[in-house]
Design a protein around this motif. Sequence first.
Motif, mmCIF file in Angstrom:
data_model
loop_
_atom_site.group_PDB
_atom_site.id
_atom_site.type_symbol
_atom_site.label_atom_id
_atom_site.label_comp_id
_atom_site.label_asym_id
_atom_site.label_seq_id
_atom_site.Cartn_x
_atom_site.Cartn_y
_atom_site.Cartn_z
ATOM 1 N N LEU A 1 0.807 -1.213 0.000
ATOM 2 C CA LEU A 1 0.000 0.000 0.000
ATOM 3 C C LEU A 1 0.847 1.273 0.000
ATOM 4 O O LEU A 1 0.556 2.219 -0.736
ATOM 5 C CB LEU A 1 -0.929 -0.004 1.212
ATOM 6 N N LYS A 2 1.888 1.309 0.812
ATOM 7 C CA LYS A 2 2.657 2.547 0.987
ATOM 8 C C LYS A 2 3.227 3.089 -0.331
ATOM 9 O O LYS A 2 3.105 4.298 -0.598
ATOM 10 C CB LYS A 2 3.776 2.339 2.003
ATOM 11 N N PRO A 3 3.827 2.264 -1.203
ATOM 12 C CA PRO A 3 4.330 2.810 -2.473
ATOM 13 C C PRO A 3 3.234 3.403 -3.344
ATOM 14 O O PRO A 3 3.468 4.365 -4.082
ATOM 15 C CB PRO A 3 4.983 1.596 -3.154
ATOM 16 N N ARG A 4 2.041 2.853 -3.273
ATOM 17 C CA ARG A 4 0.932 3.391 -4.054
ATOM 18 C C ARG A 4 0.558 4.787 -3.556
ATOM 19 O O ARG A 4 0.286 5.696 -4.348
ATOM 20 C CB ARG A 4 -0.269 2.451 -3.963
ATOM 21 N N ILE A 5 0.523 4.955 -2.242
ATOM 22 C CA ILE A 5 0.194 6.271 -1.696
ATOM 23 C C ILE A 5 1.315 7.257 -1.981
ATOM 24 O O ILE A 5 1.066 8.406 -2.362
ATOM 25 C CB ILE A 5 -0.093 6.171 -0.187
ATOM 26 N N ASP A 6 2.560 6.807 -1.819
ATOM 27 C CA ASP A 6 3.704 7.675 -2.114
ATOM 28 C C ASP A 6 3.706 8.104 -3.581
ATOM 29 O O ASP A 6 4.191 9.186 -3.920
ATOM 30 C CB ASP A 6 5.009 6.970 -1.782
ATOM 31 N N GLY A 7 3.169 7.261 -4.447
ATOM 32 C CA GLY A 7 3.070 7.586 -5.872
ATOM 33 C C GLY A 7 1.858 8.425 -6.207
ATOM 34 O O GLY A 7 1.550 8.600 -7.379
ATOM 35 N N ARG A 8 1.157 8.915 -5.176
ATOM 36 C CA ARG A 8 0.020 9.822 -5.321
ATOM 37 C C ARG A 8 -1.211 9.159 -5.922
ATOM 38 O O ARG A 8 -2.051 9.830 -6.550
ATOM 39 C CB ARG A 8 0.395 11.059 -6.159
ATOM 40 N N SER A 9 -1.357 7.847 -5.714
ATOM 41 C CA SER A 9 -2.552 7.176 -6.233
ATOM 42 C C SER A 9 -3.828 7.681 -5.576
ATOM 43 O O SER A 9 -4.915 7.539 -6.144
ATOM 44 C CB SER A 9 -2.437 5.663 -6.033
ATOM 45 N N GLY A 10 -3.698 8.244 -4.378
ATOM 46 C CA GLY A 10 -4.872 8.786 -3.708
ATOM 47 C C GLY A 10 -5.130 10.239 -4.032
ATOM 48 O O GLY A 10 -6.076 10.832 -3.495
ATOM 49 N N GLY A 11 -4.315 10.824 -4.913
ATOM 50 C CA GLY A 11 -4.484 12.226 -5.261
ATOM 51 C C GLY A 11 -4.361 13.109 -4.032
ATOM 52 O O GLY A 11 -3.509 12.904 -3.176
ATOM 53 N N GLY A 12 -5.255 14.074 -3.933
ATOM 54 C CA GLY A 12 -5.218 14.991 -2.799
ATOM 55 C C GLY A 12 -6.067 14.576 -1.621
ATOM 56 O O GLY A 12 -6.196 15.329 -0.650
ATOM 57 N N CYS A 13 -6.645 13.387 -1.667
ATOM 58 C CA CYS A 13 -7.506 12.933 -0.575
ATOM 59 C C CYS A 13 -6.690 12.714 0.696
ATOM 60 O O CYS A 13 -5.688 11.984 0.675
ATOM 61 C CB CYS A 13 -8.212 11.639 -0.959
ATOM 62 N N PRO A 14 -7.077 13.302 1.818
ATOM 63 C CA PRO A 14 -6.413 12.989 3.083
ATOM 64 C C PRO A 14 -6.601 11.506 3.420
ATOM 65 O O PRO A 14 -7.727 10.989 3.384
ATOM 66 C CB PRO A 14 -7.133 13.885 4.098
ATOM 67 N N LEU A 15 -5.498 10.836 3.735
ATOM 68 C CA LEU A 15 -5.519 9.388 3.953
ATOM 69 C C LEU A 15 -4.913 9.047 5.303
ATOM 70 O O LEU A 15 -3.924 9.651 5.729
ATOM 71 C CB LEU A 15 -4.727 8.674 2.860
ATOM 72 N N LEU A 16 -5.480 8.044 5.935
ATOM 73 C CA LEU A 16 -4.954 7.530 7.198
ATOM 74 C C LEU A 16 -4.974 6.014 7.132
ATOM 75 O O LEU A 16 -6.015 5.414 6.858
ATOM 76 C CB LEU A 16 -5.797 8.038 8.367
#
Length: 201
Positions: free
Chosen positions: A175-190
């Motif tokens: 999961l972490k590389p996907r978030i680091d690659g901005r797969s979540g865009g600007g959505c705040p994620l936890l």
Amino acid sequence: MIWGGSILSILHLPQTILEKYEVYERNHAIAILMTDFPEEYADIIRILENFTFTKEDILTPGGRKSPIAEKLDGEFYKSDWIEKQFKIKISVDNVDYHTPSHKVDCYKNRVGVEIEWNNKDPFFDRDLSNFRLLHDLNALSVGVIVTRTEELQEIFNSLGKGASYGNSTTHFGKLKPRIDGRSGGGCPLLVFAMKRGCFVG
């Protein structure tokens, strides 16, 4: 361990959470939850603080969902969270295109929680894409993902279930590389990733 969060956010997370989960934050998700959604934040912290899984949970075959995912979902549903699918309509030159979102496992007041215990890792792409879209459409303020750490593999191996929890399934390392690659865009994620502290034998 916590990844990507501010010092202020770290200080506000209960020690009991940090002992049981690796935590990853993006775009000030903790501050937004604590300030704008205190009830939802309290639900999440309480449910995760109290959550444990057992040997029987791991060994019991699952149907559509594993017993562990169902146990977590159930605790959210008891606190008035719901499974939610959004109906999205886009109009182009007076032609309407209906594009329903993927269902969010648990949703309450603009906060979405996905439980990814042991799916194929592309489910993370679906979750992040869904969170990004809903945030862009102003339908979601914070997306939360509950998954597991890679250190739990030792437990699965010891119980003879290691093959069921392979490297291509949903765990924090995927999961972490996907978030680091901005797969979540600007959505705040936890993200809360279960550690050995969640296992009670």
